[in-house]
Design a protein around this motif. Structure first.
Motif, PDB file in Angstrom:
ATOM      1  N   THR A  39       0.830  -1.200   0.000  1.00 42.26           N
ATOM      2  CA  THR A  39       0.000   0.000   0.000  1.00 42.26           C
ATOM      3  C   THR A  39       0.865   1.251   0.000  1.00 42.26           C
ATOM      4  O   THR A  39       2.050   1.206   0.346  1.00 42.26           O
ATOM      5  CB  THR A  39      -0.943   0.040   1.222  1.00 42.26           C
ATOM      6  OG1 THR A  39      -0.157   0.110   2.423  1.00 42.26           O
ATOM      7  CG2 THR A  39      -1.832  -1.189   1.254  1.00 42.26           C
ATOM      8  N   ARG A  40       0.243   2.347  -0.382  1.00 42.21           N
ATOM      9  CA  ARG A  40       0.935   3.636  -0.507  1.00 42.21           C
ATOM     10  C   ARG A  40       0.603   4.540   0.678  1.00 42.21           C
ATOM     11  O   ARG A  40      -0.565   4.673   1.065  1.00 42.21           O
ATOM     12  CB  ARG A  40       0.490   4.287  -1.822  1.00 42.21           C
ATOM     13  CG  ARG A  40       0.905   5.719  -2.061  1.00 42.21           C
ATOM     14  CD  ARG A  40       2.338   5.796  -2.570  1.00 42.21           C
ATOM     15  NE  ARG A  40       2.741   7.175  -2.755  1.00 42.21           N
ATOM     16  CZ  ARG A  40       2.620   7.849  -3.908  1.00 42.21           C
ATOM     17  NH1 ARG A  40       2.092   7.260  -4.980  1.00 42.21           N
ATOM     18  NH2 ARG A  40       3.035   9.097  -4.000  1.00 42.21           N
ATOM     19  N   ASP A  41       1.627   5.131   1.298  1.00 49.22           N
ATOM     20  CA  ASP A  41       1.516   6.189   2.313  1.00 49.22           C
ATOM     21  C   ASP A  41       1.107   5.693   3.693  1.00 49.22           C
ATOM     22  O   ASP A  41       1.660   6.131   4.701  1.00 49.22           O
ATOM     23  CB  ASP A  41       0.566   7.295   1.859  1.00 49.22           C
ATOM     24  CG  ASP A  41       1.029   7.959   0.568  1.00 49.22           C
ATOM     25  OD1 ASP A  41       2.256   8.116   0.388  1.00 49.22           O
ATOM     26  OD2 ASP A  41       0.172   8.292  -0.267  1.00 49.22           O
ATOM     27  N   LEU A  42       0.126   4.809   3.780  1.00 48.44           N
ATOM     28  CA  LEU A  42      -0.366   4.288   5.054  1.00 48.44           C
ATOM     29  C   LEU A  42      -0.644   2.795   4.923  1.00 48.44           C
ATOM     30  O   LEU A  42      -0.844   2.292   3.814  1.00 48.44           O
ATOM     31  CB  LEU A  42      -1.666   4.991   5.461  1.00 48.44           C
ATOM     32  CG  LEU A  42      -1.626   6.506   5.699  1.00 48.44           C
ATOM     33  CD1 LEU A  42      -3.053   7.049   5.766  1.00 48.44           C
ATOM     34  CD2 LEU A  42      -0.855   6.837   6.973  1.00 48.44           C
ATOM     35  N   ALA A  43      -0.671   2.110   6.064  1.00 48.53           N
ATOM     36  CA  ALA A  43      -1.043   0.687   6.028  1.00 48.53           C
ATOM     37  C   ALA A  43      -2.455   0.515   5.495  1.00 48.53           C
ATOM     38  O   ALA A  43      -2.788  -0.519   4.899  1.00 48.53           O
ATOM     39  CB  ALA A  43      -0.918   0.080   7.423  1.00 48.53           C
ATOM     40  N   THR A  44      -3.284   1.549   5.697  1.00 48.62           N
ATOM     41  CA  THR A  44      -4.657   1.526   5.191  1.00 48.62           C
ATOM     42  C   THR A  44      -4.788   2.296   3.877  1.00 48.62           C
ATOM     43  O   THR A  44      -5.904   2.565   3.425  1.00 48.62           O
ATOM     44  CB  THR A  44      -5.600   2.163   6.230  1.00 48.62           C
ATOM     45  OG1 THR A  44      -5.129   3.489   6.538  1.00 48.62           O
ATOM     46  CG2 THR A  44      -5.644   1.339   7.504  1.00 48.62           C
ATOM     47  N   GLY A  45      -3.647   2.638   3.272  1.00 46.14           N
ATOM     48  CA  GLY A  45      -3.659   3.462   2.070  1.00 46.14           C
ATOM     49  C   GLY A  45      -4.040   2.694   0.819  1.00 46.14           C
ATOM     50  O   GLY A  45      -4.457   1.525   0.861  1.00 46.14           O
ATOM     51  N   THR A  46      -3.855   3.379  -0.309  1.00 45.85           N
ATOM     52  CA  THR A  46      -4.204   2.799  -1.608  1.00 45.85           C
ATOM     53  C   THR A  46      -3.329   1.589  -1.914  1.00 45.85           C
ATOM     54  O   THR A  46      -2.099   1.654  -1.808  1.00 45.85           O
ATOM     55  CB  THR A  46      -4.013   3.841  -2.720  1.00 45.85           C
ATOM     56  OG1 THR A  46      -4.826   4.973  -2.436  1.00 45.85           O
ATOM     57  CG2 THR A  46      -4.388   3.272  -4.081  1.00 45.85           C
ATOM     58  N   LYS A  47      -3.957   0.481  -2.299  1.00 40.39           N
ATOM     59  CA  LYS A  47      -3.198  -0.720  -2.653  1.00 40.39           C
ATOM     60  C   LYS A  47      -2.597  -0.559  -4.046  1.00 40.39           C
ATOM     61  O   LYS A  47      -3.301  -0.281  -5.011  1.00 40.39           O
ATOM     62  CB  LYS A  47      -4.095  -1.954  -2.613  1.00 40.39           C
ATOM     63  CG  LYS A  47      -4.538  -2.347  -1.213  1.00 40.39           C
ATOM     64  CD  LYS A  47      -5.392  -3.610  -1.238  1.00 40.39           C
ATOM     65  CE  LYS A  47      -5.832  -3.992   0.167  1.00 40.39           C
ATOM     66  NZ  LYS A  47      -6.657  -5.217   0.169  1.00 40.39           N
ATOM     67  N   MET A  48      -1.284  -0.732  -4.118  1.00 39.08           N
ATOM     68  CA  MET A  48      -0.605  -0.677  -5.416  1.00 39.08           C
ATOM     69  C   MET A  48      -0.458  -2.074  -6.014  1.00 39.08           C
ATOM     70  O   MET A  48      -0.586  -2.258  -7.224  1.00 39.08           O
ATOM     71  CB  MET A  48       0.765  -0.026  -5.263  1.00 39.08           C
ATOM     72  CG  MET A  48       0.740   1.422  -4.810  1.00 39.08           C
ATOM     73  SD  MET A  48       2.384   2.188  -4.891  1.00 39.08           S
ATOM     74  CE  MET A  48       3.275   1.267  -3.629  1.00 39.08           C
ATOM     75  N   ILE A  49      -0.161  -3.055  -5.157  1.00 37.94           N
ATOM     76  CA  ILE A  49       0.056  -4.442  -5.594  1.00 37.94           C
ATOM     77  C   ILE A  49      -0.607  -5.341  -4.560  1.00 37.94           C
ATOM     78  O   ILE A  49      -0.509  -5.091  -3.352  1.00 37.94           O
ATOM     79  CB  ILE A  49       1.560  -4.749  -5.708  1.00 37.94           C
ATOM     80  CG1 ILE A  49       2.193  -3.911  -6.831  1.00 37.94           C
ATOM     81  CG2 ILE A  49       1.808  -6.234  -5.948  1.00 37.94           C
ATOM     82  CD1 ILE A  49       3.695  -3.996  -6.903  1.00 37.94           C
ATOM     83  N   THR A  50      -1.282  -6.394  -5.016  1.00 38.88           N
ATOM     84  CA  THR A  50      -2.028  -7.235  -4.081  1.00 38.88           C
ATOM     85  C   THR A  50      -1.745  -8.721  -4.272  1.00 38.88           C
ATOM     86  O   THR A  50      -1.416  -9.185  -5.366  1.00 38.88           O
ATOM     87  CB  THR A  50      -3.550  -7.016  -4.233  1.00 38.88           C
ATOM     88  OG1 THR A  50      -3.952  -7.413  -5.555  1.00 38.88           O
ATOM     89  CG2 THR A  50      -3.925  -5.563  -4.008  1.00 38.88           C
TER      90      THR A  50
END
Length: 264
Positions: free
Chosen positions: A177-188
């Motif tokens: 994820t980006r920026d935060l653990a709860t942020g936008t997922k980049m790769i899953t």
């Protein structure tokens, strides 16, 4: 005495004939264009915890080595060692036996072959071979490896591309994820022993070398493997591999996420 003086005179004459900047390199080098089908292209990354320092061989011929300033092969590619550190080494396309031996100056088991695998790289294609598993001082073997084809993404001087390789022993599937653990997922959902596709990092921001805060979570959760996240510095126009290594629950080889430039 005359002979000695004559020799000195000849040397002075030769030096005088070579103007500054006139020295010529006579070794013939071949310029290799990217993707030249005469070759296949390889990187090797030793991700086997506890592995000794290694020299890699292709069909019995030395493929990699690391020398000291005195020319002695006293370094090598131990755990987390990458060869080459930038770009790719070349080999001929087709089936090869890739092996590794402990470096000859090692205190224990010098020159012992501890790894062997068959690879079949194709013409004009790029690959990374990752040694995997855990090294055993009992069997004295690296037990396994993963070979991935590195397909070049469409590079752009305004973009950064990223892929993830999960080789964290005992790992759950992972999300980035980006920026935060709860942020936008980049790769899953990257399982152990696999790699994601390339993704363009969104909203990369201004500047040539942006820094992106990333979090590595167990898939479908906000349970991050590094609480503070990892700040990754990129250069625009390049593609990077973020790889996970270590052994779950092991303090000697803890979890770590590292990047290297794959294409530029």
């Amino acid at each position: 005495m005359k002979k000695i003086l004559y020799f000195i005179a000849v040397c002075i004459g030769l030096l005088a004939a070579c103007k500054k900047g006139d020295l010529v390199e006579s070794t013939a080098y071949e310029k290799i264009s990217p993707g030249d089908t005469k070759y296949a292209y390889l990187k090797i990354l030793n991700l086997t915890p506890a592995s000794p320092a290694l020299t890699f061989y292709m069909d019995g011929n030395k493929f990699s080595s690391a020398l000291s300033t005195l020319g002695t092969e006293n370094a090598g590619y131990a755990y987390n060692g990458l060869f080459p550190d930038l770009g790719y080494a070349t080999t001929s396309p087709g089936t090869h036996t890739l092996t590794a031996k402990i470096i000859p100056t090692a205190a224990a088991d010098a020159n012992l072959e501890i790894f062997s695998t068959i690879i079949n790289p194709q013409a004009g294609k790029y690959y990374t071979v990752f040694t995997t598993g855990q090294y055993s001082t009992t069997t004295k073997k690296i037990p396994s490896s993963v070979m991935l084809e590195d397909v070049r993404p469409a590079l752009d001087t305004t973009k950064v591309f990223l892929r993830v390789v999960n080789l964290y022993n005992g790992s759950p599937n992972l999300d980035i994820t980006r920026d935060l653990a709860t942020g936008t997922k980049m790769i899953t959902n990257v399982a152990y022993g696999t790699a994601s596709d390339w993704v363009e990092i969104p909203n990369i921001g201004p500047g040539v070398t942006p820094v992106v805060k990333t979090f590595i979570n167990a898939t479908g959760t906000t349970n991050t493997l590094i609480a503070a996240g990892v700040s990754l510095t990129f250069t625009k126009g390049r593609a990077y591999t973020l790889y996970m290594r270590g052994i779950v629950g092991n303090t000697t080889y803890p979890f770590s996420g590292t990047i290297y430039t794959t294409f530029y």
